[in-house]
Every structure is written in C-alpha cells, then in structure tokens.
Design a protein around this motif. Structure first.
Motif, short mmCIF file in Angstrom:
data_model
loop_
_atom_site.label_atom_id
_atom_site.label_comp_id
_atom_site.label_asym_id
_atom_site.label_seq_id
_atom_site.Cartn_x
_atom_site.Cartn_y
_atom_site.Cartn_z
N ILE A 24 -14.92 -22.55 -18.61
CA ILE A 24 -15.11 -23.26 -17.57
C ILE A 24 -15.36 -24.64 -17.57
O ILE A 24 -14.58 -25.68 -17.38
CB ILE A 24 -15.62 -22.67 -16.46
CG1 ILE A 24 -15.08 -21.30 -16.08
CG2 ILE A 24 -15.45 -23.54 -15.05
CD1 ILE A 24 -13.79 -21.01 -15.70
N ILE A 110 -16.44 -16.75 -11.22
CA ILE A 110 -15.11 -17.37 -11.73
C ILE A 110 -14.76 -16.69 -12.88
O ILE A 110 -15.81 -16.40 -13.85
CB ILE A 110 -15.29 -18.78 -12.17
CG1 ILE A 110 -15.78 -19.66 -11.03
CG2 ILE A 110 -14.20 -19.44 -12.70
CD1 ILE A 110 -16.15 -21.18 -11.16
N HIS A 115 -20.83 -18.43 -11.53
CA HIS A 115 -21.34 -20.03 -12.01
C HIS A 115 -21.84 -20.73 -10.99
O HIS A 115 -21.90 -20.27 -9.99
CB HIS A 115 -20.06 -20.76 -12.19
CG HIS A 115 -19.40 -20.46 -13.74
ND1 HIS A 115 -18.85 -19.27 -13.86
CD2 HIS A 115 -19.10 -20.92 -14.77
CE1 HIS A 115 -18.46 -18.89 -15.15
NE2 HIS A 115 -18.54 -19.97 -15.62
N ASP A 194 -11.46 -21.27 -4.20
CA ASP A 194 -11.57 -22.25 -5.15
C ASP A 194 -11.67 -23.59 -4.46
O ASP A 194 -11.39 -23.82 -3.33
CB ASP A 194 -10.07 -22.47 -5.94
CG ASP A 194 -10.34 -23.46 -7.00
OD1 ASP A 194 -11.46 -23.86 -7.39
OD2 ASP A 194 -9.35 -23.65 -7.66
#
Length: 454
Positions: A24, A110, A115, A194
């Motif tokens: 990521i 994620i 995260h 998101d």
C-alpha cells in the motif's frame, strides 16, 4: 466490546505488527515522500522578545503569560512543598491548559492487513521541523478554531457519531513536571470504506511504524502516546510468572499516595524564587532545568500559516530509560512511581529513570537511582537506543535519549520504596486505566514487543 471482540482486535494489531512492509505504501517510497513533504512544508522559527508576541501578553496581579482569547494555554508560577524525595520545596513556571485535546489515529483493514493513517506534520519546537504524527493532533482551542484558521483534516471522524467505529478511547496525561494536570483523548477509530488520502498523509502498518521508531526524531511524541494505548503483550503469550500480583502493585501504589503529600501554590511569574525574567526568557538563576521563551513561526501546511507563542526550552539532551530483567525466566520492567506537581494523581507510574539534565548528574551524589546504569552500558544490555523529541507544540528543541537496558538475570538491584517490578501484561493493564505517565508510555511505544519473549 465483548471479550471475543477484544481478542480479535488485539490479534489484528499484532498481525499488522508482523507486516514489516506493505505494498500500500512501501517503505522504499517513504523516504522520498517524506523528503518531498519536508520541502513542501517549510517552517521558519525564530526567537523573539516577549513584547513581540502577537495576541499574547503578561497580565498584572497576578503576573501570568496568557493568550488574548483566554484559550490555548497560559504560563504561571508554582511553589511546591512535599515530604517525598530529597528536595522538600521548590518553585518553577508551569503551563496550564484546562482543556482536553484529541490525539487520534484512523485505522482501516486494507487487503486483510490493518493500516494506520498518519500525517507528516511540522511543529515549531521540533529540532527537525517535520515528524510523523497522528491523523489528528489538536488541542480543543485548535479544533474549535480559536485561531481563526481551517479545520484539521479528518476531524469529523473523531467527533461525529457514526462516522467511524471507536476502537480505543482513553484519557492520558501529559508531562506532569511541566504541565499542570493536562490530559488528551487518545483515540484509534476504524473506517471500513475507502477514503481520500490527502496530501501529507499515508497508510502504514504497525510493523512499518515500529521500523520507523528505530530512527531518531521521526515519530513524534503524540503518535507515540497513541501507540502506547495499543495492546502491548502478544495475545499468544502467557501472562503468568509475575513477581507481584496486580493487587499487590495497587496496594503498593496506594500506600505511597497515602503516605506522602504535595502542596501546590500558584504564584505570579515575578514571584518565583530563583527564577529571573529578561526581555526574551524566564530562566532559573543557575541556567539549569528549562526556560520559557517566545518564538515567531511561519509555516506551510498548517491550519494557520503565521503565529507566535511561548515555548518551554530545554538545552542539551535528557534521558528516558527503562531497566528490564528476567526474573525466574519472565521478563519484568523496573517501574518507578513518580511524583510531579502536574500529575492528576499524586504518584503516577513511569520509566525507571527520566531526567532532563542527566548528563550533569552521571557519577554525582545527586544522581537518581539507577541513572549510572545508563552511562556507557555494555552493548549486550542495550535493547533499544534512539533520540526522541518531546511535543513540539509546547517544547522547544527538547529531546531525550530513549534507552532500554536488559540486565543480566543474575544481577541484583536494591530497590527504593517507589520502585516495583512489573511484567508487560501488567503494564498493559495499568496503561489502559491511565496509571502510566507520558514518559513511560512513550518509551513503551518505541519497543517491539513481538520480539520480547516472556
């Protein structure tokens, strides 16, 4: 949350810890990103005279240093009397800020890994300007926009019901030696959908953050404070084998609180014994300890781009250190019950040693217990050693050498009455209930407990 939900959440934090890098936001991209953020967020800080402060002034009768709005913080004098320790009476300046701020980190799972959304933020007191910070780091005066600037990004996720799921929400104290009974709301909130990642923010795993904590002055004090509220002990580890039960530790702490006293008296700044005020500094006559100074700031990437304010200035470097030792094979931390005038409770728990003037005290009769263990220790003892900054919104260039030593199992220490051995699991429980001070919590946050075998 149910106990099953708590266990599942703790496991998700530890699985994030085991992910030392993430596609990521790979760490190989972090350095160029952070350098670009530093270039795009320049900050100019210069010392000024108190008379040049904008919206700050000295009041008369009593003489204090305050903001014109009556918000933010103020600087007062304080006289302290106590029957604990070797100094029965002293006077000092102290910061008063009777409001609760928010230190908040947003988290999201994620691709199956938890995260954390962090920001690169500049503070006027940081030695290097830019450091990695929580998603939101704001006093109440900041997020109620007393300064007239913009609202902090993502603020709504920490205050509006239904925006995010609150995972951790704890009131934790700030520096009781310099700030009077100040607490912040340390929060971790979870979003499922998101969200847009604004400029200056990035998603990192806990494993990535732990790797960055190996570097000097990169992860700021506020983020370390929030991280200390995460589960410390691996859920898979056994919690037995403690030298003392939690009941015995509470009895020990309550006994100290009942046995000793501290009397506080607020004073005008011009009545603090042995402290001198010049046009640009309030300092102790010996030049030791700390001083109050004024700065003017110009910054990019902040809610306000220009302001001035007082700061507490520390010259040199302090020491914040924990002693560890295995007792019958179980890892224990040597915890100190600390009495500071700004504590909410008379005694709070903290690291083994914490002194802002440690270099002056090594090898002297005035050295606090166990300080000399940290002077050139054998490398085999050293479990952690970095330089970490204190909070740059209140402290000017204040850094501590952050050190953790593990002593040989056969080495014996003579403990004074305000020291106690605690296991990591016990510390986690006491942190949860607000017993640990900021210095102890910040040092705990730096350690990688997944590598500590109890």
């Amino acid at each position: 949350m149910s106990s099953a939900e708590d266990a599942g959440l703790a496991d998700s934090f530890f699985r994030s810890r085991r992910v030392a890098d993430s596609p990521i936001f790979p760490l190989e991209q972090f350095e160029p990103w952070f350098c670009a953020q530093r270039a795009s967020k320049p900050m100019a800080v210069r010392r000024i005279a108190f008379a040049q402060l904008d919206q700050w002034r000295f009041t008369d009768a009593p003489r204090t240093l305050v903001h014109g709005s009556g918000k933010f913080f103020s600087v007062h004098g304080l006289r302290v009397e106590t029957d604990f320790g070797s100094v029965p009476e002293w006077s000092q300046p102290i910061v008063q800020q009777p409001e609760i701020g928010i230190l908040g980190v947003m988290t999201r799972v994620i691709d199956g890994v938890r995260h954390f959304l962090l920001q690169a933020k500049v503070e006027p007191g940081n030695t290097n300007g830019l450091q990695l910070s929580p998603t939101e780091q704001a006093t109440r005066s900041n997020f109620t926009r007393v300064h007239g600037g913009a609202q902090a990004p993502y603020h709504q996720y920490f205050v509006e019901p239904g925006r995010a799921r609150i995972l951790i929400d704890r009131l934790q104290a700030e520096q009781g030696s310099r700030i009077l009974r100040k607490r912040n709301r340390n929060m971790i909130v979870e979003v499922e959908d998101d969200i847009a990642v604004l400029d200056g923010f990035c998603w990192l795993t806990l494993g990535q953050i732990k790797r960055l904590l190996q570097r000097d002055n990169l992860v700021n004090m506020s983020l370390r404070s929030v991280l200390s509220c995460l589960p410390l002990a691996d859920p898979a580890c056994e919690r037995g084998g403690a030298l003392h039960s939690e009941r015995a530790i509470l009895n020990w702490l309550n006994g100290l609180r009942a046995r000793y006293h501290m009397k506080l008296e607020m004073l005008p700044l011009d009545c603090i014994e042995r402290w001198q005020t010049s046009e640009d500094e309030i300092r102790h006559e010996t030049g030791r300890y700390f001083s109050v100074v004024a700065v003017e700031v110009e910054a990019t990437g902040r809610e306000v781009v220009r302001w001035s304010q007082p700061l507490l200035h520390h010259s040199g470097r302090g020491l914040n250190g924990f002693v560890l030792q295995r007792i019958e094979g179980v890892l224990h931390f040597l915890v100190r019950a600390c009495m500071y005038p700004g504590n909410h409770e008379l005694f709070e728990l903290g690291s083994t040693v914490c002194r802002s003037n440690a270099d002056e005290l090594f090898g002297t009769p005035e050295a606090p217990p166990f300080l000399d263990l940290f002077q050139d220790p054998p490398q085999a003892w050293v479990r952690y050693c970095t330089v970490q900054s204190e909070e740059g919104g209140r402290f000017y260039h204040y850094q501590n050498q952050s050190v953790v030593l593990e002593l040989p199992e056969e080495m014996r220490l003579d403990l004074l009455e305000n020291f106690c051995w605690m296991t990591l699991g016990q510390i986690e429980d006491f942190v949860r209930h607000g017993y640990f001070n900021i210095e102890g919590r910040n040092l705990l946050a730096c350690l990688d407990f997944s590598d500590l075998k109890s």
